[in-house]
Design a protein around this motif. Structure first.
Motif, PDB file in Angstrom:
ATOM      1  N   LEU A 224      -6.202  40.493   5.647  1.00  0.00           N
ATOM      2  CA  LEU A 224      -4.814  40.180   5.982  1.00  0.00           C
ATOM      3  C   LEU A 224      -4.790  39.000   6.943  1.00  0.00           C
ATOM      4  CD1 LEU A 224      -3.230  43.700   6.575  1.00  0.00           C
ATOM      5  CD2 LEU A 224      -2.315  41.965   5.034  1.00  0.00           C
ATOM      6  N   PHE A 225      -4.027  37.975   6.585  1.00  0.00           N
ATOM      7  CA  PHE A 225      -3.894  36.777   7.415  1.00  0.00           C
ATOM      8  C   PHE A 225      -2.469  36.742   7.967  1.00  0.00           C
ATOM      9  CE2 PHE A 225      -7.058  36.126   4.147  1.00  0.00           C
ATOM     10  CZ  PHE A 225      -8.152  35.679   4.863  1.00  0.00           C
ATOM     11  N   ASP A 226      -2.347  37.077   9.262  1.00  0.00           N
ATOM     12  CA  ASP A 226      -1.033  37.297   9.876  1.00  0.00           C
ATOM     13  C   ASP A 226      -0.269  38.295   8.992  1.00  0.00           C
ATOM     14  OD1 ASP A 226      -1.465  35.571  12.077  1.00  0.00           O
ATOM     15  OD2 ASP A 226      -0.972  33.828  10.860  1.00  0.00           O
ATOM     16  N   ASP A 227       1.027  38.091   8.855  1.00  0.00           N
ATOM     17  CA  ASP A 227       1.815  38.937   7.948  1.00  0.00           C
ATOM     18  C   ASP A 227       2.258  38.145   6.729  1.00  0.00           C
ATOM     19  OD1 ASP A 227       1.808  41.358   9.453  1.00  0.00           O
ATOM     20  OD2 ASP A 227       3.223  40.434  10.844  1.00  0.00           O
ATOM     21  N   LYS A 228       1.450  37.134   6.375  1.00  0.00           N
ATOM     22  CA  LYS A 228       1.870  36.205   5.331  1.00  0.00           C
ATOM     23  C   LYS A 228       1.063  36.322   4.050  1.00  0.00           C
ATOM     24  CE  LYS A 228       3.365  32.862   8.820  1.00  0.00           C
ATOM     25  NZ  LYS A 228       3.135  31.518   9.410  1.00  0.00           N
ATOM     26  N   LEU A 229      -0.193  36.770   4.135  1.00  0.00           N
ATOM     27  CA  LEU A 229      -1.056  36.754   2.962  1.00  0.00           C
ATOM     28  C   LEU A 229      -2.076  37.877   3.049  1.00  0.00           C
ATOM     29  CD1 LEU A 229      -2.171  35.261   0.383  1.00  0.00           C
ATOM     30  CD2 LEU A 229      -3.637  33.973   1.968  1.00  0.00           C
ATOM     31  N   ALA A 230      -2.291  38.534   1.921  1.00  0.00           N
ATOM     32  CA  ALA A 230      -3.391  39.490   1.779  1.00  0.00           C
ATOM     33  C   ALA A 230      -4.225  39.064   0.583  1.00  0.00           C
ATOM     34  CB  ALA A 230      -2.867  40.911   1.584  1.00  0.00           C
ATOM     35  N   LEU A 231      -5.545  39.029   0.753  1.00  0.00           N
ATOM     36  CA  LEU A 231      -6.459  38.745  -0.345  1.00  0.00           C
ATOM     37  C   LEU A 231      -7.276  39.997  -0.615  1.00  0.00           C
ATOM     38  CD1 LEU A 231      -7.763  35.159   0.539  1.00  0.00           C
ATOM     39  CD2 LEU A 231      -5.931  35.799  -1.035  1.00  0.00           C
ATOM     40  N   VAL A 232      -7.280  40.417  -1.874  1.00  0.00           N
ATOM     41  CA  VAL A 232      -7.963  41.643  -2.286  1.00  0.00           C
ATOM     42  C   VAL A 232      -8.987  41.280  -3.344  1.00  0.00           C
ATOM     43  CG1 VAL A 232      -7.675  44.005  -3.108  1.00  0.00           C
ATOM     44  CG2 VAL A 232      -5.784  42.857  -1.906  1.00  0.00           C
ATOM     45  N   GLU A 233     -10.228  41.695  -3.152  1.00  0.00           N
ATOM     46  CA  GLU A 233     -11.292  41.324  -4.072  1.00  0.00           C
ATOM     47  C   GLU A 233     -11.638  42.468  -5.015  1.00  0.00           C
ATOM     48  OE1 GLU A 233     -14.669  39.851  -1.949  1.00  0.00           O
ATOM     49  OE2 GLU A 233     -13.512  38.327  -0.860  1.00  0.00           O
ATOM     50  N   THR A 234     -11.743  42.144  -6.306  1.00  0.00           N
ATOM     51  CA  THR A 234     -12.261  43.072  -7.299  1.00  0.00           C
ATOM     52  C   THR A 234     -13.427  42.379  -7.998  1.00  0.00           C
ATOM     53  OG1 THR A 234     -10.977  42.358  -9.239  1.00  0.00           O
ATOM     54  CG2 THR A 234      -9.868  43.828  -7.666  1.00  0.00           C
ATOM     55  N   TYR A 235     -14.089  43.069  -8.907  1.00  0.00           N
ATOM     56  CA  TYR A 235     -15.183  42.441  -9.635  1.00  0.00           C
ATOM     57  C   TYR A 235     -14.701  41.284 -10.508  1.00  0.00           C
ATOM     58  CZ  TYR A 235     -18.580  46.094  -8.465  1.00  0.00           C
ATOM     59  OH  TYR A 235     -19.430  46.937  -7.803  1.00  0.00           O
ATOM     60  N   SER A 236     -13.487  41.395 -11.035  1.00  0.00           N
ATOM     61  CA  SER A 236     -13.041  40.394 -12.002  1.00  0.00           C
ATOM     62  C   SER A 236     -12.189  39.289 -11.392  1.00  0.00           C
ATOM     63  CB  SER A 236     -12.239  41.059 -13.127  1.00  0.00           C
ATOM     64  OG  SER A 236     -11.051  41.657 -12.615  1.00  0.00           O
ATOM     65  N   ALA A 237     -11.507  39.578 -10.291  1.00  0.00           N
ATOM     66  CA  ALA A 237     -10.531  38.611  -9.798  1.00  0.00           C
ATOM     67  C   ALA A 237     -10.252  38.822  -8.323  1.00  0.00           C
ATOM     68  CB  ALA A 237      -9.228  38.731 -10.596  1.00  0.00           C
ATOM     69  N   GLN A 243       4.081  39.057  -1.172  1.00  0.00           N
ATOM     70  CA  GLN A 243       5.345  39.792  -1.122  1.00  0.00           C
ATOM     71  C   GLN A 243       5.377  40.634   0.154  1.00  0.00           C
ATOM     72  OE1 GLN A 243       7.566  39.264  -3.397  1.00  0.00           O
ATOM     73  NE2 GLN A 243       8.942  40.979  -3.643  1.00  0.00           N
ATOM     74  N   PRO A 244       6.396  40.496   1.009  1.00  0.00           N
ATOM     75  CA  PRO A 244       6.399  41.211   2.297  1.00  0.00           C
ATOM     76  C   PRO A 244       6.187  42.712   2.180  1.00  0.00           C
ATOM     77  CG  PRO A 244       8.103  39.543   2.300  1.00  0.00           C
ATOM     78  CD  PRO A 244       7.543  39.564   0.901  1.00  0.00           C
ATOM     79  N   ARG A 245       6.828  43.372   1.215  1.00  0.00           N
ATOM     80  CA  ARG A 245       6.679  44.822   1.160  1.00  0.00           C
ATOM     81  C   ARG A 245       5.273  45.236   0.715  1.00  0.00           C
ATOM     82  NH1 ARG A 245      10.316  43.924  -3.077  1.00  0.00           N
ATOM     83  NH2 ARG A 245       9.559  44.390  -5.169  1.00  0.00           N
ATOM     84  N   GLU A 246       4.605  44.387  -0.066  1.00  0.00           N
ATOM     85  CA  GLU A 246       3.228  44.681  -0.439  1.00  0.00           C
ATOM     86  C   GLU A 246       2.296  44.464   0.749  1.00  0.00           C
ATOM     87  OE1 GLU A 246       1.725  43.863  -4.500  1.00  0.00           O
ATOM     88  OE2 GLU A 246       3.426  42.494  -4.598  1.00  0.00           O
ATOM     89  N   ILE A 247       2.536  43.397   1.505  1.00  0.00           N
ATOM     90  CA  ILE A 247       1.731  43.152   2.705  1.00  0.00           C
ATOM     91  C   ILE A 247       1.878  44.324   3.677  1.00  0.00           C
ATOM     92  CG2 ILE A 247       1.550  41.691   4.754  1.00  0.00           C
ATOM     93  CD1 ILE A 247       2.048  39.292   2.958  1.00  0.00           C
ATOM     94  N   GLU A 248       3.081  44.868   3.774  1.00  0.00           N
ATOM     95  CA  GLU A 248       3.299  46.037   4.638  1.00  0.00           C
ATOM     96  C   GLU A 248       2.419  47.206   4.215  1.00  0.00           C
ATOM     97  OE1 GLU A 248       7.419  46.996   4.657  1.00  0.00           O
ATOM     98  OE2 GLU A 248       8.031  45.153   5.687  1.00  0.00           O
ATOM     99  N   LEU A 249       2.211  47.386   2.925  1.00  0.00           N
ATOM    100  CA  LEU A 249       1.351  48.477   2.454  1.00  0.00           C
ATOM    101  C   LEU A 249      -0.093  48.259   2.881  1.00  0.00           C
ATOM    102  CD1 LEU A 249       2.733  49.203  -1.136  1.00  0.00           C
ATOM    103  CD2 LEU A 249       2.822  50.713   0.857  1.00  0.00           C
ATOM    104  N   TYR A 250      -0.560  47.008   2.802  1.00  0.00           N
ATOM    105  CA  TYR A 250      -1.933  46.736   3.241  1.00  0.00           C
ATOM    106  C   TYR A 250      -2.056  46.892   4.760  1.00  0.00           C
ATOM    107  CZ  TYR A 250      -3.395  45.330  -1.379  1.00  0.00           C
ATOM    108  OH  TYR A 250      -3.717  45.355  -2.710  1.00  0.00           O
ATOM    109  N   ALA A 251      -1.033  46.488   5.490  1.00  0.00           N
ATOM    110  CA  ALA A 251      -1.052  46.682   6.944  1.00  0.00           C
ATOM    111  C   ALA A 251      -1.074  48.176   7.283  1.00  0.00           C
ATOM    112  CB  ALA A 251       0.162  46.004   7.578  1.00  0.00           C
TER     113      ALA A 251
END
Length: 284
Positions: A224-237, A243-251
């Protein structure tokens, strides 16, 4: 696919459906006949279940008399692509470019929240550990071998640990202390590095013990980079979330993982125990 990408595709599909109806094609079947497509393809695109290609957009707009909309709709399709970036596409020229792309993100971020359940976070890696990681990346994705340059770019990010007023909240799963990259000597060097960096004033290093009660399932690694971006790693991508509400879930997930983590002396003890584990292993 992210919720944001799904919503974008659904909105795009609704717009294309409107084009179809305005052009006098009252059913998907009639439009499929006009395009020589299967009827199910028309339905999937209109309901946001299939990402149309750029050629699909051109065909759709030309047949419905909306050619002036082609550029706008292609831009939307490309935006959807940016939300879900396949590793093979990102790494087709090697790994260095992707490592370089991370530097501007680090430069403008003030608060980092990092979760890695099984691997030491890249910015805390030693050269030897990072080399072994990138050897696996090259072999797994069958990409050009620019490991040396990729490692150099990854290690370049470490200076942000010492500059400015950035805050680094890093959580590792205990398994990350044992996932063996390169054998005992490489691992002991990496674990010694953890003992050194955990004393940095703006770095908070927590470990989630293997036996800790789980307030949430571990899931994939994410940053999580501030409240602006989340990067999630999987094997393929790599999944890019803005999206703010999705970032809230990761937070929220990060906060729950923090509840299971230990800090300070307890982290030091876990790391020392892992070092002893590799001390007992024969050299590789």
């Amino acid at each position: 696919m992210t919720t944001q990408a799904q919503e974008t595709l659904q909105a795009l599909g609704a717009r294309l459906r409107g084009f179809r109806k305005d052009a006098g094609y009252t059913s998907g079947r009639a439009f499929a006949h006009a395009t020589a497509w299967h009827e199910s393809k028309v339905s999937r695109i209109e309901h946001g279940k299939q990402r149309p290609s750029e050629d699909d957009i051109r065909t759709w707009c030309q047949i419905t008399g909306q050619s002036d909309q082609i550029g706008d709709l292609i831009a939307i399709v490309r935006h959807v692509d940016e939300l879900w970036l396949e590793w093979r596409r990102q790494l087709h020229t090697g790994a260095e470019k992707r490592q370089h792309q991370a530097i501007p993100v680090y430069a403008r971020t003030k608060l980092f929240r990092i979760w890695h359940p099984t691997v030491i976070w890249g910015t805390l890696q030693t050269t030897e550990y990072a080399v072994k990681v990138f050897e696996q990346v090259v072999n797994y994705y069958e990409i050009p071998d620019d490991s040396e340059a990729a490692v150099a770019k990854r290690l370049e990010r470490q200076h942000y640990l010492y500059q400015g007023d950035r805050i680094f909240n890093v959580l590792l799963g205990e398994q990350a202390l044992y996932t063996n990259f390169g054998g005992p000597d490489v691992m002991k060097g990496q674990l010694d590095r953890l003992l050194a960096v955990m004393r940095l004033p703006r770095l908070s290093l927590g470990i989630v013990p293997r036996s800790a009660p789980a307030p949430i399932w571990p899931g994939n690694s994410f940053s999580l980079f501030d409240d602006k971006l989340a990067l999630v790693e999987t094997y393929s991508a790599e999944l890019s979330v803005s999206q703010p509400r999705e970032i809230e879930l990761y937070a929220k997930a990060f906060s729950l993982l923090q509840q299971a983590a230990v800090y300070g002396t307890a982290v030091r003890d876990l790391v020392l125990t892992a070092i002893q584990h590799f001390d007992r292993m024969p050299p590789q």
